[in-house]
Design an enzyme around this catalytic site. Structure first.
Site, PDB file in Angstrom:
ATOM      1  N   ARG A  34     -17.216  16.801 -14.703  1.00 38.03           N
ATOM      2  CA  ARG A  34     -16.495  15.735 -14.003  1.00 38.03           C
ATOM      3  C   ARG A  34     -15.493  15.041 -14.927  1.00 38.03           C
ATOM      4  O   ARG A  34     -14.421  14.632 -14.482  1.00 38.03           O
ATOM      5  CB  ARG A  34     -17.483  14.722 -13.415  1.00 38.03           C
ATOM      6  N   LYS A 200     -31.047  20.835   4.718  1.00 39.53           N
ATOM      7  CA  LYS A 200     -31.131  20.091   5.980  1.00 39.53           C
ATOM      8  C   LYS A 200     -29.972  20.328   6.931  1.00 39.53           C
ATOM      9  O   LYS A 200     -28.814  20.320   6.531  1.00 39.53           O
ATOM     10  CB  LYS A 200     -31.217  18.593   5.674  1.00 39.53           C
ATOM     11  N   GLY A 354     -22.969  19.955  -5.012  1.00 35.88           N
ATOM     12  CA  GLY A 354     -23.516  20.174  -6.348  1.00 35.88           C
ATOM     13  C   GLY A 354     -24.301  21.462  -6.511  1.00 35.88           C
ATOM     14  O   GLY A 354     -24.121  22.194  -7.486  1.00 35.88           O
ATOM     15  N   GLY A 377     -20.747  14.184  -0.994  1.00 33.65           N
ATOM     16  CA  GLY A 377     -20.676  13.502   0.293  1.00 33.65           C
ATOM     17  C   GLY A 377     -19.261  13.443   0.835  1.00 33.65           C
ATOM     18  O   GLY A 377     -19.032  13.581   2.040  1.00 33.65           O
TER      19      GLY A 377
END
Length: 400
Positions: A34, A200, A354, A377
């Site tokens: 990052r 999920k 990720g 997100g």
């Protein structure tokens, strides 16, 4: 919306919101990707004779000063990568930050300590965030958001600073995300394929719904496929499943074909007694999952099927692994999908999340993908068709 290369930054003070939320172990950075990703924008600014003030968050200190979550190791690593001393301004945002910012000369840099030490940063309302954004904006002449990883969050450093900064713009990272996730996907080359995996359905429901009718194929793997298995009337044993989303999964299956998107689900699985297993218990058909076991990877027939679909693709968006890739016995599906996409010569391939990023780097194939998003997100919300708060704030800041 402006980007940094459209703004006169020569000799100006720039306040950068960056995403330096890197993993630490005993105060040592274990993955600096990052930080590395933001270096081109920061070097561009310094080369133009600007001075820079970096602000970022690390972990979840919840509005308190937590020494273990100080950005000190991050400032040190940023210094090494930039070749410029980056002094850390410790603790909460205070008068000291203003003094340090005012004293900056062209080509110099400082870093504010963890923004989330300040409770106002993560306030859920404008009232809770107070004047924190205003105080940050006062440090510089120009605000630059280059933190796509937090672009979906209504934090003070993301949505409030543009209201007060004389000039606000995006950095090169934000620009690249806009180009690949926004512009490139408006008119994609076809076949256009979405590969969705992970644990999920709940985190991907918005994406799948938004992409129905827009993509030609949707490949579903990982534990989220179990909910679709249940929706088809199959037993899933002890596998991870979201029973409350079975109707949603059934609705997606019912709508997909009529909307022009073909759904591809696993036809076989690799299973084991538990997620702690280090060896597979066997291979089973999708409708014959043992009642005392759980599926942990897609099976060989599914791999063949998915690879065939990917082989004819021209645009691919991939989020989520096909199984428990952290354990080698259950990594074959994810690695096969990764390799199949990497081997495409003339396709646009976009990766986000990720775990998906981890699979790509595990295979050392990062340079074979068109673009690896820096957001988790934010990437998901972008694919849901939402405009992210950071982009809205930059646009409104330009018009204020």
């Amino acid at each position: 919306m402006l980007f940094i290369d459209q703004v006169d930054i020569i000799g100006k003070k720039l306040l950068f919101r960056v995403d330096f939320n890197v993993p630490l172990e005993s105060g040592v950075i274990t993955d600096d990707n990052r930080i590395q990703a933001a270096i081109p924008t920061l070097k561009y600014a310094l080369d133009k004779g600007a001075s820079i003030i970096l602000c970022a968050h690390l972990g979840k200190p919840k509005g308190k000063v937590v020494p273990e979550l100080s950005l000190a190791p991050v400032a040190k690593r940023t210094s090494e990568l930039l070749g410029v001393d980056v002094e850390l301004v410790p603790g909460l945002l205070s008068e000291l930050a203003g003094e340090k910012a005012a004293a900056l000369k062209p080509g110099q840099a400082i870093m504010l300590d963890n923004l989330r030490y300040n409770p106002e940063e993560t306030g859920k309302t404008a009232a809770e965030r107070g004047d924190f954004g205003h105080r940050l904006a006062a440090l510089a002449d120009i605000y630059v958001n280059d933190a796509f990883g937090v672009a979906h969050r209504e934090n003070a450093s993301v949505v409030d600073i543009p209201k007060f900064a004389p000039v606000s713009c995006g950095g090169f990272l934000l620009k690249k995300e806009q180009e690949f996730l926004g512009d490139a996907l408006k008119n994609p080359k076809r076949p256009y394929v979405c590969v969705s995996g992970g644990a999920k359905v709940s985190t991907k429901l918005g994406i799948l719904t938004n992409l129905l009718g827009k993509v030609d194929d949707i490949i579903i793997g990982g534990a989220m496929a179990n909910t679709f298995m249940l929706a088809k009337g199959y037993e899933v044993g002890n596998s991870l499943v979201e029973k409350d989303l079975v109707e949603d999964a059934r609705s997606i299956m019912d709508k997909a074909e009529s909307m022009g998107s073909k759904l591809h689900l696993p036809v076989d699985y690799i299973y084991a007694a538990s997620h702690d297993a280090v060896e597979a218990g066997g291979i089973c058909a999708a409708d014959e999952i043992p009642s005392d076991s759980m599926v942990l990877d897609i099976g060989p027939e599914t791999v063949k099927s998915f690879v065939t679909v990917l082989g004819r693709s021209k645009t691919i968006v991939w989020n989520g692994p096909m199984g428990l890739f952290e354990t080698s016995a259950f990594a074959k599906g994810s690695l096969a999908v990764c390799e199949a996409i990497a081997n495409l010569d003339d396709a646009l391939s976009i990766v986000g999340g990720g775990d998906t990023d981890a699979v790509v780097h595990l295979m050392n194939l990062a340079d074979k993908f068109s673009f690896i998003s820096t957001g988790g997100g934010s990437f998901l919300e972008f694919l849901e068709g939402k405009e992210l708060p950071a982009f809205t704030a930059l646009k409104e800041g330009l018009n204020s």
